[in-house]
Write a protein that holds these residues in place. Structure first.
Motif, PDB file in Angstrom:
ATOM      1  N   ARG A  66       0.835  -1.205   0.000  1.00  0.00           N
ATOM      2  CA  ARG A  66       0.000   0.000   0.000  1.00  0.00           C
ATOM      3  C   ARG A  66       0.870   1.256   0.000  1.00  0.00           C
ATOM      4  O   ARG A  66       0.571   2.227  -0.702  1.00  0.00           O
ATOM      5  N   GLN A  69       2.174   1.721  -3.450  1.00  0.00           N
ATOM      6  CA  GLN A  69       1.113   2.171  -4.357  1.00  0.00           C
ATOM      7  C   GLN A  69       0.749   3.626  -4.128  1.00  0.00           C
ATOM      8  O   GLN A  69       0.468   4.364  -5.076  1.00  0.00           O
ATOM      9  N   MET A  77      -5.239   5.564  -6.586  1.00  0.00           N
ATOM     10  CA  MET A  77      -5.693   5.069  -5.279  1.00  0.00           C
ATOM     11  C   MET A  77      -6.873   5.888  -4.783  1.00  0.00           C
ATOM     12  O   MET A  77      -7.863   5.348  -4.258  1.00  0.00           O
ATOM     13  N   LEU A 127       1.783  -3.109  -9.038  1.00  0.00           N
ATOM     14  CA  LEU A 127       2.996  -2.403  -8.636  1.00  0.00           C
ATOM     15  C   LEU A 127       3.565  -1.660  -9.841  1.00  0.00           C
ATOM     16  O   LEU A 127       3.461  -2.122 -10.977  1.00  0.00           O
ATOM     17  N   SER A 128       4.179  -0.531  -9.569  1.00  0.00           N
ATOM     18  CA  SER A 128       4.800   0.263 -10.624  1.00  0.00           C
ATOM     19  C   SER A 128       6.230  -0.198 -10.866  1.00  0.00           C
ATOM     20  O   SER A 128       6.953  -0.530  -9.922  1.00  0.00           O
TER      21      SER A 128
END
Length: 288
Positions: A66, A69, A77, A127-128
């Motif tokens: 979290r 993110q 988000m 995920l980036s």
């Protein structure tokens, strides 16, 4: 919001994603820190008398994901938490992201509404590829898959995580992996020295330039017992023809006898090359 997230928000805990070498170590270290914080607040349970529990590690993993993110997809988000569609310019719009009950952004799936479904079997976490936590996750899966090829590792990662531009991240991890570097290396052949003129003589007779070496010992039968004998190997440096002579032992006298027998059979030798064996050096000294 779970208690772990409230604790982080209250104490402004900074998670050093890039300062730990593996994702599992990051999860366990953060779990111990959170347990210590609970103990300082007198929030201790009986199951915490021993090692970390699976629920603690799962809660910490949700916390780390979290946090990553929020740093990578703050607008997405916020939109997902309010039930709105993400912006059309977002790179994860095609994944139809939603926020689960733990506050984690996931890829949309038709079976996610089943309450009886195990948490570990939910749709992948987003995920980036730009975040440092992603590299730790990909590196851990790369090691778990025993450094297999890219496609096999991507299939395994997507059982739990959906990484944007995953192939690029995985190739960067593989390029920096020391074990993969060792597997990909190829021995470099040494540069061979120039050939001596003896090897390039074209108009001479056979064995004009000759190399000499021994091999053995060989067991031969003499009367009723067996003795050791060596073989003198003469090779023509130009035609690569060979001539064998039996040597009684490794002494200088046996070497001289073998050379004499060879010369009597093959003719004169212009130059004889050998290593610095004692019998060869002794024969050369006697010849001089």
């Amino acid at each position: 919001m779970p208690s772990e997230f409230a604790l982080v928000a209250a104490n402004e805990l900074s998670i050093p994603f890039q300062r730990l070498s593996s994702f599992s170590r990051l999860v366990r270290t953060t779990a111990w820190v959170l347990r210590f914080a609970r103990w300082c607040r007198k929030q201790r349970s009986e199951i915490e008398r021993y090692g970390l529990t699976a629920s603690e590690c799962e809660a910490v993993e949700n916390l780390l994901v979290r946090q990553a993110q929020l740093e990578s997809f703050p607008d997405e988000m916020r939109s997902a938490e309010y039930g709105k569609d993400v912006a059309s310019s977002s790179e994860i719009r095609g994944l139809a992201p939603y926020v689960d009950e733990h506050g984690v952004l996931r890829v949309y799936g038709r079976v996610d509404a089943a309450l009886c479904m195990p948490y570990s079997a939910r749709r992948p976490v987003i995920l980036s590829h730009k975040h440092s936590l992603t590299e730790l996750v990909v590196r851990q899966f790369h090691a778990q898959m025993k450094h297999q090829n890219v496609d096999a590792t991507i299939a395994q990662i997507r059982t739990r995580f959906w990484v944007t531009k995953m192939r690029r991240v995985l190739k960067e991890v593989i390029s920096s992996c020391n074990e993969c570097k060792l597997q990909r290396t190829r021995p470099m052949p040494p540069i061979m020295g120039p050939l001596p003129e003896d090897r390039l003589e074209a108009g001479g007779w056979p064995f004009k330039y000759t190399g000499l070496d021994y091999f053995g010992p060989l067991l031969v039968t003499v009367s009723r017992h067996r003795e050791k004998r060596w073989v003198a190997l003469f090779t023509c440096l130009t035609t690569r023809a060979i001539h064998l002579e039996l040597a009684h032992d490794l002494s200088t006298d046996s070497c001289i006898i073998a050379i004499r027998n060879f010369v009597c059979r093959r003719g004169p030798v212009h130059r004889l090359r050998s290593d610095n064996g004692k019998n060869f050096v002794g024969a050369d000294r006697e010849a001089k």
